[in-house]
Design a protein around this motif. Structure first.
Motif, PDB file in Angstrom:
ATOM      1  N   SER A 116       1.148  -3.671  -8.965  1.00 28.99           N
ATOM      2  CA  SER A 116       0.976  -2.165  -9.010  1.00 28.99           C
ATOM      3  C   SER A 116      -0.623  -1.711  -8.999  1.00 28.99           C
ATOM      4  CB  SER A 116       1.421  -1.980 -10.575  1.00 28.99           C
ATOM      5  OG  SER A 116       1.443  -0.602 -10.944  1.00 28.99           O
ATOM      6  N   LYS A 117      -1.303  -2.606  -9.570  1.00 30.36           N
ATOM      7  CA  LYS A 117      -2.854  -2.595  -9.197  1.00 30.36           C
ATOM      8  C   LYS A 117      -3.075  -2.253  -7.808  1.00 30.36           C
ATOM      9  CE  LYS A 117      -4.531  -4.516 -13.446  1.00 30.36           C
ATOM     10  NZ  LYS A 117      -5.257  -5.482 -14.361  1.00 30.36           N
ATOM     11  N   SER A 118      -2.652  -3.162  -6.917  1.00 27.53           N
ATOM     12  CA  SER A 118      -2.706  -3.198  -5.463  1.00 27.53           C
ATOM     13  C   SER A 118      -2.350  -1.991  -4.976  1.00 27.53           C
ATOM     14  CB  SER A 118      -2.294  -4.275  -4.842  1.00 27.53           C
ATOM     15  OG  SER A 118      -2.802  -5.571  -5.159  1.00 27.53           O
ATOM     16  N   ILE A 119      -1.105  -1.463  -5.461  1.00 34.33           N
ATOM     17  CA  ILE A 119      -0.337  -0.118  -4.846  1.00 34.33           C
ATOM     18  C   ILE A 119      -1.338   0.883  -5.439  1.00 34.33           C
ATOM     19  CG2 ILE A 119       1.520   1.249  -5.086  1.00 34.33           C
ATOM     20  CD1 ILE A 119       3.076  -1.285  -5.304  1.00 34.33           C
ATOM     21  N   GLY A 120      -1.948   1.011  -6.545  1.00 29.76           N
ATOM     22  CA  GLY A 120      -2.779   1.888  -6.757  1.00 29.76           C
ATOM     23  C   GLY A 120      -3.794   2.273  -6.052  1.00 29.76           C
ATOM     24  N   ARG A 121      -4.311   1.144  -5.640  1.00 30.39           N
ATOM     25  CA  ARG A 121      -5.795   1.078  -4.899  1.00 30.39           C
ATOM     26  C   ARG A 121      -5.246   1.800  -3.477  1.00 30.39           C
ATOM     27  NH1 ARG A 121      -7.972  -3.572  -1.601  1.00 30.39           N
ATOM     28  NH2 ARG A 121      -9.919  -3.010  -0.674  1.00 30.39           N
ATOM     29  N   PHE A 146       1.653  14.921   7.925  1.00 30.22           N
ATOM     30  CA  PHE A 146       1.798  15.286   6.509  1.00 30.22           C
ATOM     31  C   PHE A 146       1.959  16.516   5.892  1.00 30.22           C
ATOM     32  CE2 PHE A 146       0.164  11.011   7.040  1.00 30.22           C
ATOM     33  CZ  PHE A 146       1.309  10.030   7.047  1.00 30.22           C
ATOM     34  N   GLU A 147       1.124  17.393   6.474  1.00 30.44           N
ATOM     35  CA  GLU A 147       0.996  18.703   5.698  1.00 30.44           C
ATOM     36  C   GLU A 147       0.966  18.344   4.109  1.00 30.44           C
ATOM     37  OE1 GLU A 147       0.732  21.639   7.211  1.00 30.44           O
ATOM     38  OE2 GLU A 147       1.042  20.650   9.248  1.00 30.44           O
ATOM     39  N   HIS A 148       1.634  19.171   3.201  1.00 29.79           N
ATOM     40  CA  HIS A 148       1.516  18.872   2.001  1.00 29.79           C
ATOM     41  C   HIS A 148       2.505  17.948   1.499  1.00 29.79           C
ATOM     42  CE1 HIS A 148      -1.457  22.232   1.987  1.00 29.79           C
ATOM     43  NE2 HIS A 148      -0.348  22.955   2.393  1.00 29.79           N
ATOM     44  N   ARG A 149       2.919  16.958   2.073  1.00 34.68           N
ATOM     45  CA  ARG A 149       3.999  15.931   1.857  1.00 34.68           C
ATOM     46  C   ARG A 149       3.280  14.932   0.795  1.00 34.68           C
ATOM     47  NH1 ARG A 149       8.821  16.200   5.111  1.00 34.68           N
ATOM     48  NH2 ARG A 149       9.183  18.546   5.043  1.00 34.68           N
ATOM     49  N   ARG A 150       3.907  14.466  -0.303  1.00 32.51           N
ATOM     50  CA  ARG A 150       3.134  13.556  -1.281  1.00 32.51           C
ATOM     51  C   ARG A 150       3.739  11.989  -1.165  1.00 32.51           C
ATOM     52  NH1 ARG A 150       4.496  11.915  -6.435  1.00 32.51           N
ATOM     53  NH2 ARG A 150       6.521  13.236  -6.532  1.00 32.51           N
ATOM     54  N   TRP A 151       2.716  11.170  -1.180  1.00 28.21           N
ATOM     55  CA  TRP A 151       3.041   9.719  -1.168  1.00 28.21           C
ATOM     56  C   TRP A 151       3.743   9.445  -2.360  1.00 28.21           C
ATOM     57  CZ3 TRP A 151       2.663   6.290   2.993  1.00 28.21           C
ATOM     58  CH2 TRP A 151       1.983   6.791   4.111  1.00 28.21           C
ATOM     59  N   HIS A 152       4.587   8.526  -2.119  1.00 27.98           N
ATOM     60  CA  HIS A 152       5.007   7.678  -3.508  1.00 27.98           C
ATOM     61  C   HIS A 152       4.746   6.434  -3.608  1.00 27.98           C
ATOM     62  CE1 HIS A 152       7.481  11.658  -3.983  1.00 27.98           C
ATOM     63  NE2 HIS A 152       7.542  11.648  -2.644  1.00 27.98           N
ATOM     64  N   ALA A 153       4.815   5.907  -4.888  1.00 26.34           N
ATOM     65  CA  ALA A 153       4.662   4.325  -4.796  1.00 26.34           C
ATOM     66  C   ALA A 153       5.774   3.804  -5.428  1.00 26.34           C
ATOM     67  CB  ALA A 153       3.527   4.226  -5.853  1.00 26.34           C
ATOM     68  N   ASP A 154       6.528   2.526  -5.222  1.00 27.43           N
ATOM     69  CA  ASP A 154       7.548   1.983  -5.599  1.00 27.43           C
ATOM     70  C   ASP A 154       6.845   0.558  -6.133  1.00 27.43           C
ATOM     71  OD1 ASP A 154       9.702   0.740  -6.568  1.00 27.43           O
ATOM     72  OD2 ASP A 154      10.897   0.651  -4.362  1.00 27.43           O
ATOM     73  N   THR A 155       6.400   0.651  -7.477  1.00 29.41           N
ATOM     74  CA  THR A 155       6.031  -0.777  -7.880  1.00 29.41           C
ATOM     75  C   THR A 155       7.020  -1.703  -8.541  1.00 29.41           C
ATOM     76  OG1 THR A 155       5.813   0.293 -10.274  1.00 29.41           O
ATOM     77  CG2 THR A 155       3.757   0.672  -8.628  1.00 29.41           C
ATOM     78  N   GLU A 171       6.220  -0.952  -2.602  1.00 29.57           N
ATOM     79  CA  GLU A 171       5.840  -0.230  -0.898  1.00 29.57           C
ATOM     80  C   GLU A 171       5.335   1.258  -1.259  1.00 29.57           C
ATOM     81  OE1 GLU A 171       8.916   1.777   1.158  1.00 29.57           O
ATOM     82  OE2 GLU A 171      10.499   1.216  -0.374  1.00 29.57           O
ATOM     83  N   VAL A 172       4.759   1.793  -0.459  1.00 22.65           N
ATOM     84  CA  VAL A 172       4.036   3.168  -0.610  1.00 22.65           C
ATOM     85  C   VAL A 172       4.794   4.067   0.686  1.00 22.65           C
ATOM     86  CG1 VAL A 172       1.989   2.621  -1.863  1.00 22.65           C
ATOM     87  CG2 VAL A 172       2.216   2.719   0.646  1.00 22.65           C
ATOM     88  N   ILE A 233      12.788  11.491  11.774  1.00 21.92           N
ATOM     89  CA  ILE A 233      11.969  10.549  11.217  1.00 21.92           C
ATOM     90  C   ILE A 233      11.731  10.730   9.843  1.00 21.92           C
ATOM     91  CG2 ILE A 233       9.727   9.607  11.258  1.00 21.92           C
ATOM     92  CD1 ILE A 233      11.561   8.975  13.690  1.00 21.92           C
ATOM     93  N   ALA A 234      12.581  10.074   8.913  1.00 20.89           N
ATOM     94  CA  ALA A 234      12.634  10.579   7.217  1.00 20.89           C
ATOM     95  C   ALA A 234      11.349   9.996   6.737  1.00 20.89           C
ATOM     96  CB  ALA A 234      14.038  10.029   7.015  1.00 20.89           C
ATOM     97  N   GLU A 235      10.930   8.861   7.057  1.00 19.59           N
ATOM     98  CA  GLU A 235       9.921   8.123   6.197  1.00 19.59           C
ATOM     99  C   GLU A 235       9.070   7.193   6.945  1.00 19.59           C
ATOM    100  OE1 GLU A 235      10.277   4.395   3.006  1.00 19.59           O
ATOM    101  OE2 GLU A 235      12.178   5.393   3.689  1.00 19.59           O
ATOM    102  N   LEU A 236       7.791   7.108   6.640  1.00 21.78           N
ATOM    103  CA  LEU A 236       6.746   6.245   6.913  1.00 21.78           C
ATOM    104  C   LEU A 236       6.466   5.385   5.385  1.00 21.78           C
ATOM    105  CD1 LEU A 236       4.822   4.667   8.709  1.00 21.78           C
ATOM    106  CD2 LEU A 236       3.025   6.693   8.155  1.00 21.78           C
ATOM    107  N   GLY A 237       6.648   4.124   5.576  1.00 22.40           N
ATOM    108  CA  GLY A 237       6.457   3.045   4.721  1.00 22.40           C
ATOM    109  C   GLY A 237       5.671   1.922   4.935  1.00 22.40           C
ATOM    110  N   ILE A 238       4.796   1.721   3.678  1.00 22.09           N
ATOM    111  CA  ILE A 238       3.903   0.458   3.956  1.00 22.09           C
ATOM    112  C   ILE A 238       4.319  -0.748   2.876  1.00 22.09           C
ATOM    113  CG2 ILE A 238       1.514  -0.194   3.951  1.00 22.09           C
ATOM    114  CD1 ILE A 238       0.779   2.590   4.190  1.00 22.09           C
ATOM    115  N   GLY A 239       4.396  -1.927   3.497  1.00 21.09           N
ATOM    116  CA  GLY A 239       4.850  -3.154   2.672  1.00 21.09           C
ATOM    117  C   GLY A 239       3.624  -3.413   1.987  1.00 21.09           C
TER     118      GLY A 239
END
Length: 310
Positions: A116-121, A146-155, A171-172, A233-239
């Motif tokens: 979770s700390k890594s994801i926060g970084r 992205f315009e004003h689209r918000r990133w999400h974190a899945d911890t 993921e984020v 193209i619904a999503e860009l995610g980072i493992g």
């Protein structure tokens, strides 16, 4: 889960090998637990039966242990709006040994508070960026805005009403405003598992204009059946999970560190505007990621930050 909570476990006739033990564990904790078994859905994003939908919005905690994902269904979204919190554990594999190994090793065994700390970084780094570009040696070269689209974190940590996670966590992700270029999927793709042949997607103005290679024929049938929105193209995610390993089970594979994933179809659950009963993620291995033109070291964010917390 606490003993005073209502817990709903939703499973299907294939995945009850995991669903039933989770239900029994909820009973052992003293929870007011309910098990619902349904017919397996055909594709990820397809709605569950009405009875399941009704039960989801009248529970405190839900656990969705199914063959294909219910994460992007309206039923799941409405449950969270009603204040339920929960997790989705979709597993397509018929290899029971592999399924059990996924629970005993891999992403489920990560140090979740440290991750979770890594994801926060990573989330701090993603603030205020306008575009991201992903390239690979196999031909991926796609740019997302992205315009004003918000990133999400899945911890993987769910403790408040309305929160939701896929397990294993790590993921984020974001619903892009648009995308342009070529994505070569060379890992897992949706419900098809690990690809024997890469899948090449050509993208223009945020939609897939052509699909070639691994499982392209089946994908094009989905496009024909569900229409233009399934090409979104619904999503860009980072493992971000340092323990996850590519194994052919999507919920594990999309969390693998030093990968990105691109999803097609529905994204209304995390800031997008396209609604369609379809959501397939495609894993891209060993990417280079550029944020507003600056390359970042994904390995450092996933593994370097974990070392500093050990």
């Amino acid at each position: 889960m606490s003993s005073d909570e209502r817990v709903l476990v939703v499973t299907d006739t294939v995945r009850k090998d995991i669903g039933v033990p989770i239900y029994q564990a909820a009973l052992e904790r003293g929870c007011d637990a309910l098990l619902m078994e349904m017919k397996p859905r055909v594709r990820s994003g397809e709605e569950p039966p009405r009875a399941v939908e009704h039960a989801l919005i009248h529970t405190d905690v839900f656990i969705l242990v199914t063959t294909v994902s219910l994460s992007h269904t309206q039923a799941r979204k409405e449950a969270c709006k009603a204040g339920a919190r929960g997790a989705s554990i979709p597993i397509q594999s018929n290899d029971q040994d592999l399924v059990l190994r996924t629970f005993a090793r891999g992403g489920m065994t990560a140090d979740y508070p440290a991750m979770s700390k890594s994801i926060g970084r990573m989330m701090d780094r993603l603030k205020h960026i306008h575009e991201a570009r992903v390239t690979t040696a196999k031909g991926t070269d796609i740019t997302f805005t992205f315009e004003h689209r918000r990133w999400h974190a899945d911890t993987g940590i769910v403790s408040k009403p309305g929160e939701f996670t896929n397990l294993p966590g790590g993921e984020v992700f974001v619903a892009p405003f648009s995308a342009e270029g070529t994505a070569v999927i060379d890992g897992t793709f949706g419900d098809f598992g690990i690809l024997d042949e890469p899948l090449k997607l050509t993208v223009k103005d945020g939609y897939v204009t052509s699909a070639e290679g691994g499982h392209a024929r089946e994908l094009n049938k989905v496009f024909d059946h569900l229409g233009r929105n399934s090409r979104n193209i619904a999503e860009l995610g980072i493992g971000m999970n340092p323990k996850a390993r590519l194994c052919g089970i999507l919920l594990e594979d999309e969390k693998v560190g030093n990968t990105v994933h691109v999803a097609l179809g529905d994204n209304t659950g995390f800031g997008g505007e396209v609604s369609v009963p379809f959501h397939f993620d495609g894993i891209i291995k060993e990417p280079k990621l550029f944020l507003d033109g600056e390359e970042i070291d994904l390995k450092d964010y996933v593994f370097g930050a974990m070392k500093t917390t050990a």
